[in-house]
Each structure stands twice: as structure tokens, then as C-alpha cells.
Design an enzyme around this catalytic site. Structure first.
Site, PDB file in Angstrom:
ATOM      1  CE  LYS A 147      -4.022   2.084   2.190  1.00 18.01           C
ATOM      2  NZ  LYS A 147      -3.579   3.465   1.919  1.00 18.01           N
TER       3      LYS A 147
ATOM      4  CG  ASP B  32       2.429   7.245   3.080  1.00 15.10           C
ATOM      5  OD1 ASP B  32       1.354   7.840   2.876  1.00 15.10           O
ATOM      6  OD2 ASP B  32       3.157   7.463   4.059  1.00 15.10           O
TER       7      ASP B  32
END
Length: 315
Positions: free
Chosen positions: A19, A21
Site C-alpha cells: 500500500k 503512501d
């Protein structure tokens, strides 16, 4: 297409990615031209000049890519704080100058259209196969790696201090604009978008200026939903960011408390300066308390790519 928060799904039906950022970006390529669009449908092409060369590298006339723009810190990890120095710039010369100071990478993870063909009704595995054939790594772009072992990736992201993992069902179609259980985000660091509803004056060198932001979230996404108070955040600000927040707060000042119900009891705030609830802040925090407050929150930056009306509690 948006992911839903939840526990990590496992099994052969799933594939996994880090994921990232950063800031979600759609890249529209047509006839050698590039247009970059943020999550809230703003044209942000001017902010990322280092991506201008992307169309010339694609063996296609038209394509629509989905991915995340990231900036890394000195430790090599994606840093939303560093990205903040780039994502609000709308002047071409200033964007070019900052590109030399804070380089970014566009991490591409999906392909939605290709040479006039809508790919959103194809399974993720088929879209990804075409994407692998289309995009080669470049000076400011690359593909998001896929992983088969979800638990191992969660362990690795935890060890490296990354934000988390996204699990994607291999057969999932691309349901644009929808939040779906076919994509599941698992955060190993607690992060939360929050709507800024006011501020409190600081003390000492911050007397008369922002000492803490008062933040909250909507119970349901969409206009008209009440803004629930979630606490105050008074750390994580740089001096330039405090000055920028001060200018923004002056333009959004109001006499009406945006929180419903207003903070009372232990949450009561004295001398609050209320704001129209339009700013979205990204926060890191330790945990949610039993009464629905953020414990030890820290400010990471403003999100210009998210609408305040869409901010809900994430888990």
C-alpha cells in the site's frame, strides 16, 4: 476503484501489493499527450513535470493508467510529508524547481483503457498482463510489484515501516468510483484522513497561531452527513506548514461549530476558532480510544486530492 479496510484475506484467489503512501493519480495518454487527474478529478498535470515523457515510452496510442505518485525520504521509504512539498504546486516553473529537490515516482498498478478498448470488465489478472506488456520502468515511473504470499508481505511491510498491504481478488473487475471487498487494505501503521473543523491557539512561540487542529469525520460519505468530533492534533507541524495552515484557516473562518454534537465534557474546547469543514488532513495515530477519539495523533499533511464530504472513519 477503492479498497475496503479489513483483515487480510488469503488463498489462491488473491494477489498482494504494497500500500503506497502517496497520491492516487489517473494518467490519461492519448496521441502522445499526457493528462494527470487526482482522485477528486482535478487536473494535476502541471504538478508532476517528470512524468511528461511517459507517453513516448508506451507502445500504444491511447491508454488510461491507475497508480500512486510517491516521494521517498532519506531512508528510502515513501514519505507523505515529502510529497506534501509537491502535491499542492500549480505553477509550472515552481513544479519544475521542486522536482529537482523532491523527486517522485509514479507507481502504476492498473490499466483501464487501451487503444479504444475498455478493460474494466476484464479480470485483474488480464488487466495486469496487458499492463506488464505496456509499461517498462522509466526515470520516474515503474510498476507496482505483485506478491503471492500475503502474510509474508504484511510481515515485511511491518518490519520496514511501510503503510500496509492491499489484497486484490485476481478475478476482480474494475468498478470505477466504488469501494469494494474485492480489494482489501490492511494497514500496519494507523493512518486516518480527518476533516479539519477548527483550531486552538498555541503557547509560547505559537501563541496566537495554530497550536492544535480540531478534527472529525463523517458517519457516512456524502453531503449532509454530520461531522463527528474525533479529537485534536498538535504535533507534526513544520514552520512553513503552520504558516500555510494559518492562511487557509483565515479564509475558512466561521462562527458556527461544524461538529454535531459540539465537543462537550472532557472534549470541551475553550477559545476554539471554528472553520468551514473543507480541509482534509492525513494523520498518524496510536489507536482509537473506547470513546471514539484518536490517541496520540500526529499531523502528516493536507490532502488536496480528497473531498471532505467523503471522509469517514476507516476501521
Amino acid at each position: 476503484m477503492k479498497a475496503t479496510s479489513g483483515p487480510l484475506p488469503t488463498g489462491a484467489d488473491w494477489t498482494y501489493e504494497v500500500k503506497w503512501d502517496g497520491m492516487r493519480i489517473l494518467a490519461f495518454v492519448e496521441g502522445g499527450r499526457l493528462r494527470l487527474q487526482s482522485y477528486n478529478e482535478r487536473d494535476v498535470t502541471v504538478s508532476w513535470p517528470e512524468l511528461a515523457g511517459l507517453p513516448a515510452t508506451l507502445p500504444a496510442t491511447a491508454a488510461l493508467l491507475d497508480g500512486e505518485v510517491i516521494a521517498t525520504g532519506s531512508d528510502g521509504r515513501p514519505s507523505f510529508g515529502r510529497l506534501q512539498q509537491r502535491m499542492h504546486v500549480a505553477n509550472a516553473s515552481e513544479a519544475s524547481r521542486r522536482a529537482g529537490e523532491v523527486p517522485i515516482t509514479y507507481v502504476v498498478f492498473d490499466l483501464l483503457h487501451l487503444d479504444g478498448h475498455d478493460l474494466t470488465e476484464l479480470a485483474l489478472t488480464d488487466r495486469r498482463r496487458l499492463l506488464d506488456q505496456l509499461v517498462d520502468p522509466g526515470p520516474a515511473w515503474r510498476l507496482s510489484p505483485l506478491h503471492d504470499d500475503g502474510p509474508a508481505l504484511v510481515a515485511a511491510t511491518t518490519e520496514q515501516g511501510l503503510e500496509g498491504v492491499v489484497a486484490k481478488r485476481r478475478r476482480s473487475l474494475y468498478d470505477a468510483g466504488k469501494r469494494t471487498r474485492d480489494w482489501v487494505k490492511v494497514k500496519v501503521r494507523h493512518r486516518q484522513e480527518m476533516v479539519v473543523g477548527g483550531w486552538l491557539s498555541g503557547e509560547g512561540v505559537r501563541a496566537g497561531r495554530i497550536g492544535a487542529l480540531l478534527v472529525g469525520y463523517h458517519e457516512q460519505a456524502g453531503d449532509g452527513s454530520a461531522l463527528t468530533f474525533a479529537g485534536k492534533v498538535g504535533t507534526g507541524f513544520t514552520e512553513p506548514e503552520l504558516e500555510r495552515l494559518g492562511r487557509l484557516a483565515a479564509d475558512l473562518a466561521t462562527d458556527e461549530c461544524p461538529f454535531d454534537p459540539p465537543p462537550t465534557g472532557a472534549d470541551r474546547v475553550i477559545g476554539a476558532h471554528w472553520l468551514r469543514p473543507e480541509l482534509v488532513a492525513e494523520l498518524a495515530f496510536a489507536e482509537w480510544t473506547g470513546d471514539g477519539r484518536l490517541r496520540h495523533p500526529s499531523y502528516l499533511g493536507l490532502r488536496t486530492d480528497k473531498e471532505a464530504s467523503e471522509v469517514t472513519r476507516d476501521g
